[in-house]
Design a protein around this motif. Structure first.
Motif, short mmCIF file in Angstrom:
data_model
loop_
_atom_site.label_atom_id
_atom_site.label_comp_id
_atom_site.label_asym_id
_atom_site.label_seq_id
_atom_site.Cartn_x
_atom_site.Cartn_y
_atom_site.Cartn_z
N ARG A 1 -6.88 14.00 -0.25
CA ARG A 1 -5.54 13.81 0.29
C ARG A 1 -5.05 15.07 0.98
NH1 ARG A 1 0.24 13.29 -2.87
NH2 ARG A 1 1.47 12.55 -1.07
N TYR B 1 0.81 -1.23 0.00
CA TYR B 1 0.00 0.00 0.00
C TYR B 1 0.84 1.27 0.00
CZ TYR B 1 -3.66 -3.29 1.43
OH TYR B 1 -4.53 -4.34 1.50
N LEU C 1 -9.07 1.59 -7.68
CA LEU C 1 -9.29 2.65 -6.70
C LEU C 1 -9.27 4.02 -7.35
CD1 LEU C 1 -6.94 1.46 -3.79
CD2 LEU C 1 -9.44 1.26 -3.86
N ASP C 2 -10.06 4.94 -6.80
CA ASP C 2 -10.02 6.36 -7.17
C ASP C 2 -9.59 7.17 -5.96
OD1 ASP C 2 -10.68 6.41 -9.84
OD2 ASP C 2 -12.85 6.46 -9.47
N LEU C 3 -8.69 8.11 -6.13
CA LEU C 3 -8.30 9.03 -5.06
C LEU C 3 -9.35 10.12 -4.94
CD1 LEU C 3 -6.18 10.11 -3.02
CD2 LEU C 3 -5.17 11.39 -4.93
N TYR D 1 -9.46 6.81 -0.53
CA TYR D 1 -9.67 6.19 -1.84
C TYR D 1 -11.04 5.54 -1.84
CZ TYR D 1 -4.66 6.64 -2.82
OH TYR D 1 -3.40 7.13 -3.05
N LEU E 1 0.00 4.14 -2.25
CA LEU E 1 -1.20 4.89 -1.89
C LEU E 1 -0.87 6.04 -0.95
CD1 LEU E 1 -3.82 2.02 -1.31
CD2 LEU E 1 -3.28 3.25 -3.42
N GLN F 1 -0.68 7.84 -5.21
CA GLN F 1 -0.82 7.04 -6.43
C GLN F 1 -2.05 6.14 -6.29
OE1 GLN F 1 2.92 5.01 -7.14
NE2 GLN F 1 4.12 6.82 -6.55
N THR F 2 -2.53 5.63 -7.39
CA THR F 2 -3.74 4.81 -7.36
C THR F 2 -3.49 3.44 -7.96
OG1 THR F 2 -4.49 5.62 -9.51
CG2 THR F 2 -5.24 6.83 -7.54
N ASP G 1 -5.62 0.24 -10.13
CA ASP G 1 -6.66 0.27 -11.17
C ASP G 1 -8.07 0.05 -10.63
OD1 ASP G 1 -6.53 -2.39 -10.54
OD2 ASP G 1 -5.86 -3.07 -12.52
#
Length: 570
Positions: free
Chosen positions: A559, A542, A554-556, A566, A545, A549-550, A552
């Motif tokens: 932050r 992880y 997950l969406d951020l 996410y 994250l 960074q993400t 495929d």
């Protein structure tokens, strides 16, 4: 503020010295007291010392826990607070987090569920305080703070009965107990100080039951013992005193009868524990105990397989993370090794654990300070000598209690050979050791006793005054409440604290690097978000994250320096 605290300590010390020097030579043998009022009238300065000691201890501990926005505590404490708050708010004895993930964890897919591991009894004691005073770190530890004062009172009372002609040890017992650093450290959300209280009460009830041969007292002692076991399994050590009971009583029928009564009382004390587990898990024992045992087996088998370099299967985890594997990976399974433990290797493990226990508890003074140990040994000698009296010890309940203290100290060594060292596990030994130590001081010059009094007061007060303080709650929790929608469920590395501070149901972030494992676990519990608090993810998978960074799947969505959120892509 610090000057004020030292003034309080100085005032207490002055009262103490005045009381000691005014009364150290008085004969108290023929004085009896029929009530607390008559006791206070006869010994006002002594009672004043007790009162001021209690207030001072309460004040100094409260100062550490009254700050705004303190974190509730670590995993155990966060979980206990979550459970107690749900009870106080009428939601039932449930928690809103999932952490035992070994081999799929407990059956079911609900994040809100009955507590499978930690003691519901402790949460039930804390819950009324939450109900009356509100939910905060201070209220959370308030029952433990009051219990510490009660234990100090019991220690002073026991010493007073054991040495009725000498008032100095009574004060010494109270002050050492209430300012003992291990006892002060136990004023938290852990269950250990609760266990200590009920083991102490069991011992007192039992010695009176033996002395008076009253079946009701055997029953009460059994109830206390049952509660102790329900709080923590180490309460079972209390059963070890029964074989010794055979030495003092010749009537075997009476022994059998009293044992049955004691065990019946124990079952009564355990009834809520059994009922809760049976209703929620269809088992009489906490299912979490089995899962933890299995987790430790997995952990140890992985370590052993690594050592032997003969592995059939290691699941999805790297060996260097073996200590985490058993608790956090839903797919973790035992690893089979070609070799097995021999009797010698098993004995070696017991010896190593026992050696660690002795070293840290006594030589390093984490359990019993080194300066107190000589007096504990004197107390043990005194307890043994009392057995030589021509009068049966069963007619002397407080001499019998000293024997109980010695037996429970021995049980601590037995426990030390079986479990890894964490000083709080042996908290029950502290007040018993203090009783023995104070009884031991009756054989030394009064100047030594007074010196111990001053030193114990100084060491405990200095510890509290110079304590570094507790960790503040992270701003991430307040931000998560603002951003996440109602009904959200999250993965996070510390679900216990997260759910307590946000009331958002939380599941431990799976300790796995396999996307399918992570996604399947999210589907199982209805988790839609991953919340990374202060860059704490534990598994190397992880780490991207933490940098924003993400993956495929997950969406951020948010932050900042404390919180990263996410959302799973449907």
């Amino acid at each position: 503020m610090i000057v004020c605290r030292y003034c309080c300590l100085g005032f207490l010390l002055s009262l103490l010295l005045v009381d000691v020097f005014n009364y150290m030579n008085k004969d108290l043998k023929n004085k009896t007291y029929t009530s607390l009022v008559s006791y206070f009238k006869a010994r006002p300065l002594e009672c004043l010392v007790f009162l001021i000691s209690s207030i001072l201890s309460f004040y100094l501990v409260a100062q550490l826990n009254l700050e705004d926005n303190l974190i509730i505590g670590n995993a155990d404490q966060g979980n206990m607070a979550n459970l107690a708050r749900n009870i106080a708010e009428g939601n039932g004895a449930v928690v809103d987090n999932v952490w035992l993930m070994t081999d799929g964890g407990l059956p079911g897919n609900s994040v809100t569920h009955a507590e499978p591991y930690w003691s519901v009894y402790v949460a039930a004691i804390i819950a009324p305080f939450f109900k009356v005073f509100g939910v905060s770190r201070f209220v959370f530890i308030l029952p433990a703070l009051l219990i510490n004062i009660a234990i100090a009172g019991l220690v002073a009372w026991i010493v007073a009965k054991s040495a009725p002609t000498n008032r100095i040890p009574v004060i010494l017992g109270f002050v050492i107990s209430i300012f003992s650093i291990p006892m002060l450290n136990a004023i938290n959300g852990f269950s250990d100080i609760y266990l200590t209280l009920f083991m102490l009460l069991t011992g007192l009830a039992l010695v009176y039951a033996i002395s008076m041969n009253k079946w009701l007292l055997f029953f009460i002692a059994g109830v206390f013992a049952g509660i102790a076991v329900a709080i923590k399994p180490s309460g079972l050590l209390l059963l070890g005193i029964w074989p010794v009971y055979l030495v003092f009583i010749n009537d075997r029928i009476a022994i059998l009868r009293n044992l049955v009564i004691f065990l019946f009382g124990m079952m009564v004390g355990l009834t809520p524990y059994f009922t809760y587990n049976k209703a929620n898990f269809d088992t009489f024992l906490s299912p979490g105990l089995h899962l933890v045992s299995k987790a430790l087996t997995i952990r140890d088998s992985i370590r052993k397989a690594e050592k032997d370099n003969n592995v059939e299967r290691i699941g999805e985890n790297k060996w260097d993370h073996a200590h985490r594997t058993a608790l956090y990976d839903p797919d973790a399974i035992p690893v089979h090794s070609a070799s097995s433990d021999t009797l010698v290797s098993k004995l070696s493990k017991y010896v190593i654990r026992l050696k660690t226990f002795i070293q840290k508890s006594f030589i390093w003074g984490m359990l019993i300070p080194l300066w107190l140990m000589p007096f504990v040994l004197l107390g043990i000698v005194e307890a043994v000598l009392k057995l030589k009296s021509k009068e049966s010890i069963t007619n002397r309940p407080f001499d019998l209690f000293l024997v109980f203290c010695v037996l429970m100290l021995i049980s601590g060594f037995v426990l030390g050979s079986y479990v890894s060292f964490e000083v709080r596990y042996w908290n029950y030994m502290v007040p018993l050791s203090i009783v023995l130590a104070v009884v031991g001081t009756t054989k030394v010059p009064k100047l030594v006793t007074i010196s111990l009094l001053i030193f114990s007061l100084y060491s405990g007060g200095d510890y509290l005054i110079n304590h570094a303080g507790l960790k503040k709650s992270t701003p991430a929790y307040a931000k998560a409440i603002d951003i996440l929608p109602e009904g959200a469920k999250v993965f996070t590395s510390s679900p216990w604290q997260f759910v307590f501070h946000t009331k958002i149901p939380s599941v431990i972030l799976p300790y796995s690097e396999v996307p399918e494992t992570i996604k399947n676990t999210a589907i199982r519990y209805g988790v839609e978000y991953i919340a990374i608090v202060d860059n704490d993810t534990k598994h190397a998978y992880y780490k991207p994250l933490e940098k924003g960074q993400t993956f495929d799947y997950l969406d951020l969505i948010y932050r900042d320096e404390h919180l990263i959120l996410y959302k799973f892509i449907n």
